[in-house]
Write a protein that holds these residues in place. Structure first.
Motif, PDB file in Angstrom:
ATOM      1  N   SER A 121       0.963  -1.119  -0.221  1.00 40.93           N
ATOM      2  CA  SER A 121      -0.116  -0.051   0.034  1.00 40.93           C
ATOM      3  C   SER A 121       0.814   1.405   0.199  1.00 40.93           C
ATOM      4  O   SER A 121       0.614   2.180  -0.900  1.00 40.93           O
ATOM      5  CB  SER A 121      -0.992   0.186   1.350  1.00 40.93           C
TER       6      SER A 121
ATOM      7  N   PRO B 254      -7.797   5.188 -11.301  1.00 39.51           N
ATOM      8  CA  PRO B 254      -7.784   3.984 -10.711  1.00 39.51           C
ATOM      9  C   PRO B 254      -8.137   2.812 -11.603  1.00 39.51           C
ATOM     10  O   PRO B 254      -8.859   2.873 -12.697  1.00 39.51           O
ATOM     11  CB  PRO B 254      -8.815   3.941  -9.357  1.00 39.51           C
TER      12      PRO B 254
ATOM     13  N   ARG C 121      -6.782  -4.516  -2.547  1.00 45.11           N
ATOM     14  CA  ARG C 121      -7.194  -3.264  -2.731  1.00 45.11           C
ATOM     15  C   ARG C 121      -6.459  -2.406  -2.065  1.00 45.11           C
ATOM     16  O   ARG C 121      -5.847  -2.719  -0.808  1.00 45.11           O
ATOM     17  CB  ARG C 121      -8.694  -3.224  -2.313  1.00 45.11           C
TER      18      ARG C 121
ATOM     19  N   ASN D 213      -8.978   1.011  -4.010  1.00 38.73           N
ATOM     20  CA  ASN D 213      -8.849   0.938  -5.630  1.00 38.73           C
ATOM     21  C   ASN D 213      -8.107  -0.428  -5.847  1.00 38.73           C
ATOM     22  O   ASN D 213      -7.290  -0.987  -4.895  1.00 38.73           O
ATOM     23  CB  ASN D 213      -7.625   1.883  -5.827  1.00 38.73           C
TER      24      ASN D 213
ATOM     25  N   LEU E 160      -5.663  -3.326  -6.853  1.00 42.07           N
ATOM     26  CA  LEU E 160      -4.081  -3.373  -6.915  1.00 42.07           C
ATOM     27  C   LEU E 160      -3.673  -4.527  -8.017  1.00 42.07           C
ATOM     28  O   LEU E 160      -4.519  -5.550  -7.860  1.00 42.07           O
ATOM     29  CB  LEU E 160      -3.752  -3.834  -5.502  1.00 42.07           C
TER      30      LEU E 160
ATOM     31  N   ILE F 291      -1.816   0.795  -8.551  1.00 42.07           N
ATOM     32  CA  ILE F 291      -3.211   1.033  -8.518  1.00 42.07           C
ATOM     33  C   ILE F 291      -3.633   1.966  -9.630  1.00 42.07           C
ATOM     34  O   ILE F 291      -4.855   2.537  -9.553  1.00 42.07           O
ATOM     35  CB  ILE F 291      -3.520   1.731  -7.055  1.00 42.07           C
TER      36      ILE F 291
END
Length: 565
Positions: A357, A398, A410, A414, A416, A421
């Protein structure tokens, strides 16, 4: 850099040998002369798929070979060294195309695979032709171009590596949860089966021993009669064998007192008598056992029925029954740790998700900055290619995700993917006053050719490819635009070896070398030939490209003017 290309028995080419130098090399000739065949040959030497249909009629094999100089410190040099090739000797690639589809690849005279070939040549040469133009219309290629421009490949690899770890973990976790969901029902069944087998308390080979006992008990009366008769004959009846042998023994003992040579025989007879008495005792004991087992047949048959039922249920034999028991025990033990496995998987996924992330958000922010700089660079290059006033931008958005996706795939709601992303789309407005629209829906053939060339120019600083082959770079352009494109190719040739197939004299005049490709008929066979042209021949070829088949004096003068620049 590509130094030499050899093509033999390929399509309509009989035997062709081309030597290349640095800078810009022009290949020209009439339509259908075989220029595209040369491009196909280079493609195959870079690792494309071959077909026996490419072999020239009348031949069993076709042969292609190319020699490259390999730059010191390049990725190609590193891969060659890792696999036992000396990059200082250059790279000689040879492909033999056979009619039986048993094609062969040689790298520096050693047999090699397509995978090895593509890994070495990926940064040595590339072909920018119609497929590149079409590829540019697919938005999935736009993000990769943007990342190349921004030098974001290392960050993309980090995201890709973590994504590659998350996906199988998510799948494994889903399987664990599904297993746990069915665990209670499965556990009840397993416990019942384990208890059923344990309560039977079956011993190894018990079924065989019970079958023997059952057979004995079913024939107990017959056995009793046979054994009783044997006992009577040996000992109980008048004139029994043991009684008679006893008398014989006494008689021989008296005789042995007279002649001791009979002593050994008497002793052996005595031994046999003792043995027969033991046999008699054994038979009496056997009769006693038969008497005590008179009521056992029913219990033996009941036990056998139980064992046979379990054997049928769990595999057909006691061996498979015991294997099933062990498997059930192992599965019962394993189900107790499913929850632990789920917790461990979720913890690992949380760790990976936190890392990816952070990286994906950072990559997305950097792409926004790179996109603005990239758009300005493209607009600048397009202005120099007679597309002044063109507006260009990169639309970042996205990734779409219509289906439910695991929360670990996600980031901030959004989707992944292995590239992050984001998705990118090139937007262009080639005419002043028009709104930006997707490249695929607005750009003409000529505009698209110039966009491809602009991207090549922009990426030239970071592009590791040493040789770039342009096929149909002049599609849809002409006149002053062609002259500008020629100048751009000349500038690019200062950083890369360029090989350009063109029909436009405005482009051809910028070449450092110029080859003429033509189709001829010899001995009833069509063949393609190629030859380098001297300055005077180049002027005639430029004149042909200007005026057509009939070369006029005006065309020659124009060609001399073009070549004189």
């Amino acid at each position: 850099m590509l130094k030499e290309l050899l093509i033999k028995n390929f399509a309509i080419i009989d035997d062709l040998n081309i030597r290349f130098e640095g800078g810009l090399t022009i290949l020209s000739g009439e339509t259908g002369a075989g220029k595209s065949i040369i491009i196909n040959a280079v493609n195959l030497l870079l690792g494309s798929r071959v077909s026996a249909g490419m072999i020239r009629d009348g031949h069993e094999t076709a042969e292609l070979s190319a020699f490259f100089d390999v730059p010191e410190g390049s990725s190609a040099a590193a891969i060659m060294a890792e696999n036992g090739y000396d990059p200082n000797n250059g790279l000689l690639v040879r492909r033999i195309i056979a009619g039986n589809n048993r094609h062969r690849i040689y790298i520096n005279d050693r047999m090699a695979t397509v995978q090895m070939l593509t890994s070495i040549t990926v940064d040595l040469a590339s072909i920018s032709g119609q497929h590149v133009h079409q590829g540019l219309l697919r938005e999935e290629t736009h993000l990769a171009i943007l990342d190349r421009f921004g030098g974001l490949a290392p960050r993309v690899r980090q995201v890709s590596d973590l994504h590659g770890k998350i996906v199988p973990l998510v799948q494994a976790l889903q399987a664990l949860k599904e297993k746990k969901k069915n665990q209670d029902k499965q556990m009840d069944l397993l416990r019942y089966q384990a208890e059923e087998i344990a309560n039977a308390d079956i011993m190894p080979d018990e079924d065989e021993s019970l079958e023997k006992e059952r057979l004995r008990l079913k024939h107990a009366e017959s056995l009793q009669q046979s054994v009783f008769s044997a006992i009577e004959t040996l000992h109980g009846a008048d004139g029994a064998i043991l009684v008679q042998l006893g008398e014989v023994r006494k008689s021989l003992e008296k005789a042995a007192d007279i002649d001791d040579e009979l002593t050994d025989g008497v002793q052996r007879l005595a031994d046999h008598l003792f043995g027969l008495e033991d046999v008699t005792d054994t038979l009496r004991a056997y009769l006693g056992d038969l008497d005590t087992q008179a009521d056992r047949l029913e219990s033996v048959e009941t036990r056998l029925d139980l064992i046979n039922k379990l054997k049928r249920k769990y595999g057909g034999s006691l061996e498979t029954l015991f294997q099933k028991r062990d498997a059930i025990d192992a599965e019962l033990a394993a189900t107790t740790v499913i929850e632990d496995d789920i917790q461990r998987s979720e913890k690992q996924l949380n760790d990976y998700h936190d890392q990816v992330s952070h990286l994906a958000r950072r990559l997305s922010e950097e792409r926004k900055k790179v996109a603005a700089a990239f758009a300005k660079s493209v607009e600048k290059e397009l202005a120099g290619l007679k597309m002044a006033g063109t507006r260009f931008s990169v639309s970042l958005s996205p990734l779409p995700g219509s289906k439910p996706v695991s929360p670990w795939l996600r980031v901030d709601d959004n989707l992944l993917s292995a590239t992050g992303i984001d998705q990118a789309g090139f937007m262009i407005a080639p005419n002043v006053g028009e709104s930006l629209k997707p490249l695929a829906s607005i750009a003409s053939g000529g505009e698209l050719s110039r966009v491809v060339l602009a991207l090549k120019a922009i990426l030239a600083e970071t592009d590791a490819v040493g040789t770039v082959i342009f096929d149909e770079v002049d599609a849809g352009i002409g006149g002053a635009v062609a002259d500008v494109v020629g100048k751009k190719l000349e500038a690019l040739s200062k950083k890369h070896q360029l090989i350009c197939i063109t029909h436009l004299p405005q482009i051809a005049r910028f070449g450092n070398q110029h080859y003429h490709i033509e189709k001829q008929v010899k001995n009833g066979r069509t063949t393609t030939t190629i030859r380098p042209m001297d300055p005077e021949e180049r002027i005639k070829e430029i004149a042909r490209m200007l005026g057509g088949e009939i070369v006029t004096r005006t065309a020659l003068e124009h060609a001399r003017t073009l070549m004189g620049r």
